[in-house]
Design a protein around this motif. Structure first.
Motif, PDB file in Angstrom:
ATOM      1  N   ASP A  51       1.179  -1.174  -0.222  1.00  0.00           N
ATOM      2  CA  ASP A  51       0.375   0.046  -0.204  1.00  0.00           C
ATOM      3  C   ASP A  51       1.080   1.175   0.002  1.00  0.00           C
ATOM      4  N   LEU A 236     -15.706   4.015   8.391  1.00  0.00           N
ATOM      5  CA  LEU A 236     -14.561   4.542   8.562  1.00  0.00           C
ATOM      6  C   LEU A 236     -13.482   3.472   8.629  1.00  0.00           C
ATOM      7  N   HIS A 239     -10.841   1.023   7.131  1.00  0.00           N
ATOM      8  CA  HIS A 239      -9.569   1.846   7.208  1.00  0.00           C
ATOM      9  C   HIS A 239      -8.628   1.647   7.711  1.00  0.00           C
ATOM     10  N   HIS A 242      -7.338  -1.903   7.722  1.00  0.00           N
ATOM     11  CA  HIS A 242      -6.536  -2.691   7.080  1.00  0.00           C
ATOM     12  C   HIS A 242      -4.997  -1.635   7.650  1.00  0.00           C
ATOM     13  N   GLU A 243      -4.805  -0.779   8.448  1.00  0.00           N
ATOM     14  CA  GLU A 243      -3.618  -0.628   8.737  1.00  0.00           C
ATOM     15  C   GLU A 243      -3.090  -1.368   9.762  1.00  0.00           C
ATOM     16  N   GLY A 303      -5.108   4.705   6.860  1.00  0.00           N
ATOM     17  CA  GLY A 303      -5.016   2.995   5.808  1.00  0.00           C
ATOM     18  C   GLY A 303      -6.285   4.001   5.082  1.00  0.00           C
ATOM     19  N   GLY A 304      -5.276   4.809   4.435  1.00  0.00           N
ATOM     20  CA  GLY A 304      -6.123   5.689   3.333  1.00  0.00           C
ATOM     21  C   GLY A 304      -7.592   6.064   3.083  1.00  0.00           C
ATOM     22  N   LEU A 305      -7.655   6.676   3.915  1.00  0.00           N
ATOM     23  CA  LEU A 305      -8.764   6.819   4.324  1.00  0.00           C
ATOM     24  C   LEU A 305      -9.199   7.989   3.617  1.00  0.00           C
TER      25      LEU A 305
END
Length: 330
Positions: A51, A236, A239, A242-243, A303-305
């Protein structure tokens, strides 16, 4: 209370437009933080992730320091064995001088063999490589000629601050504590471990050096703000998850960290408490209860939110939480 903004710029899917937006948002959020009394930006380093998780923290630090005037930047950790030591010494000196002494790095080994393989470095000799790199940094910054790979070398410029302000040694094992003490550098730990901190202090005495230890609290939380936490978790939470799962998947057997999660679902992650979503009022209440020695770690791009959601969180903190805390302290 110390307020930290954490950035790692991880974006699942590696969409170039989303990555570009995240990098740009990080710089603008740092500028906003600088203007509103936030103290510190925390960056980190990883490679060969799925990522784009923070492969170039020195570049990120340079852009953030160039866009700000007051706040400090820490890279925890910079994987020093992956760098050419003399060149790193030059770049750190320039960043120290150009920023007015606002950068600190935590020199670390890392814990993922695939990162070393991807950059053609030897995993098995990483400890010796870190020792040699730190010794080279100190030699360069002495301002005097020194021997490097059989040649006499003198590099310029030198930093404006002492090495102990610019470089801390990271690690969670006795060998890391000995390394820091031998070189007279501060020791930064990844978890709360009073016994290891005491060992570092003993090693300072044994080596006749001076330093200090940086140890996180027993519980570290990564905070996001929202007017409606339930809705934020529903929209959200993936996200955050994910992290949390990516970071947990990198941990070696027996390794511990102050921010490691063991959750497999969003509900488990919320219940665990490593990641938290608070209303501004809840955040103020927690800060008041913790007192002025606490640290608040905000994670607005977790997490890329979408950056728009991160901006909402950051504005809630700077527009509602910080003014309320200022009234309390006044």
């Amino acid at each position: 209370m110390l307020t930290v903004l954490r950035f790692n710029f991880a974006v699942p899917g590696l969409d170039p437009a989303a990555l570009s937006a995240a990098y740009a948002a990080g710089i603008e959020m740092a500028r906003h933080a600088d203007a509103h009394g936030i103290d510190l930006i925390s960056l980190e380093e990883h490679h060969a992730s799925g990522d784009g998780w923070s492969p170039a923290p020195l570049l990120n630090a340079a852009m953030i320091l160039g866009a700000t005037c007051r706040l400090r930047v820490i890279i925890q950790a910079l994987l020093v064995p992956l760098y050419d030591p003399p060149r790193l010494a030059e770049e750190l000196a320039v960043l120290d001088l150009a920023s007015g002494g606002r950068l600190t790095i935590v020199a670390g080994l890392g814990y993922r063999p695939e990162e070393y393989a991807a950059l053609c470095r030897d995993w098995k000799t990483r400890g010796r490589a870190l020792d040699e790199a730190l010794e080279t940094l100190l030699a360069v910054w002495s301002g005097e000629p020194f021997e490097h790979e059989g040649r006499q070398v003198r590099l310029t410029p030198v930093p404006r601050r002492a090495p102990s302000a610019l470089v801390w040694v990271g690690g969670g094992k006795p060998v890391s504590a000995r390394r820091a003490a031998r070189l007279g550098l501060p020791f930064c730990m990844p978890r709360n471990d009073p016994a290891l901190a005491a060992y570092y202090t003993e090693q300072l005495t044994a080596h006749g050096t001076s330093g200090f230890v940086i140890m996180p609290p027993e519980r570290t939380r990564l905070t996001f703000l929202a007017d409606d936490p339930d809705r934020a978790w529903a929209r959200l939470g993936h996200h955050f998850l994910h992290e949390a799962r990516a970071y947990a998947s990198w941990q070696q057997p027996g390794q511990t960290s102050a921010v490691r999660s063991h959750a497999d679902t969003v509900d488990e992650l919320r219940a665990e408490g490593v990641y938290e979503v608070l209303t501004p009022a809840e955040c103020v209440e927690r800060a008041r209860a913790a007192g002025p020695m606490d640290t608040m770690v905000l994670h607005p791009l977790v997490g890329g939110l979408p950056p728009a959601d991160g901006w909402q969180s950051l504005h809630l903190y700077t527009d509602k939480v910080l003014p309320a805390l200022a009234l309390t302290s006044g």
